[in-house]
Design an enzyme around this catalytic site. Structure first.
Site, short mmCIF file in Angstrom:
data_model
loop_
_atom_site.label_atom_id
_atom_site.label_comp_id
_atom_site.label_asym_id
_atom_site.label_seq_id
_atom_site.Cartn_x
_atom_site.Cartn_y
_atom_site.Cartn_z
CG ASP A 10 24.54 -36.81 8.62
OD1 ASP A 10 24.41 -35.96 7.71
OD2 ASP A 10 23.81 -37.80 8.75
CG ASP A 12 18.43 -34.84 7.19
OD1 ASP A 12 18.05 -34.18 8.18
OD2 ASP A 12 18.43 -34.40 6.03
MG LIG Z 1 22.66 -38.80 7.20
#
Ligand SMILES: [Mg+2]
Length: 195
Positions: A10, A12
């Site tokens: 992932d 962010d």
């Molecule tokens: Mg995230």
């Protein structure tokens, strides 16, 4: 040739600071140990593949082109610290919100399989031997659905999800790491264990 192992990351809250929608490249900042974690994967021949939902495009907060600018900045910042990403995927869609180009029930928005499948085909990845790392339980579940092991990091939304929601979890991360470097160390050990 055997297929390769990858870590589907992932973006962010896992690599860079989670600070809401990144609507300008200047908002992207690496977290302290992220490049070290990614470098460790690089040195151990584990492919690093970013998979990020960016529905801010569908919502009209920023143009799709900005995601590419931000991702390039991410690669540049990592490069300065001796690390790199092998592939970057993003989903600009949203199933119920947005302009006609972006409002759709696509196959790429996590937890759909699209982003993992695309990179797996392109880079010859063995998904079942691979890993997902994310700061949300939804990333963990997504990985398990795809047949990977899943690590949850306590950066980004991670600590809050762990402290206030873990009682209601129907699934569990295979490992909980303080940050991406901790995730990398555990994953490398786990791979060596199963060789
Ligand atoms: Mg995230």
């Amino acid at each position: 040739m055997t297929k390769k192992i990858a870590v589907f990351l992932d973006r962010d809250g896992t690599i860079n600071k989670e600070g809401g929608y990144i609507n300008h490249e200047s908002r992207l900042e690496l977290m302290p140990n992220s490049s070290k974690g990614i470098k460790l994967f690089n040195e151990n021949n584990i492919l690093t593949v970013v998979c990020t939902n960016q529905a801010g495009v569908a919502r009209g907060y920023f143009k799709e082109n900005l995601i590419q600018v931000v991702n390039q900045r991410l690669q540049n910042l990592l490069k300065k610290e001796g690390a790199y990403l092998d592939d970057i995927n993003y989903c600009p869609h949203h199933p119920t919100v947005g302009s006609p180009d972006y409002q759709k029930d696509c196959n790429c928005r996590k937890p759909k399989p699209g982003m993992i499948e695309k990179s797996a085909k392109k880079l010859d990845i063995d998904i079942k031997k691979s890993y997902v790392v994310g700061d949300k339980m939804s990333d963990v579940i997504w990985g398990h659905k795809m047949g990977t092991k899943s690590v949850m990091v306590m950066t980004g939304y991670g600590r809050g999800e762990y402290e206030y929601h873990r009682e209601s979890w129907h699934d569990k991360p295979d490992y909980i790491a303080q940050d991406l470097l901790g995730a990398a160390k555990w994953i490398i050990k786990d791979i060596k264990k199963t060789l």
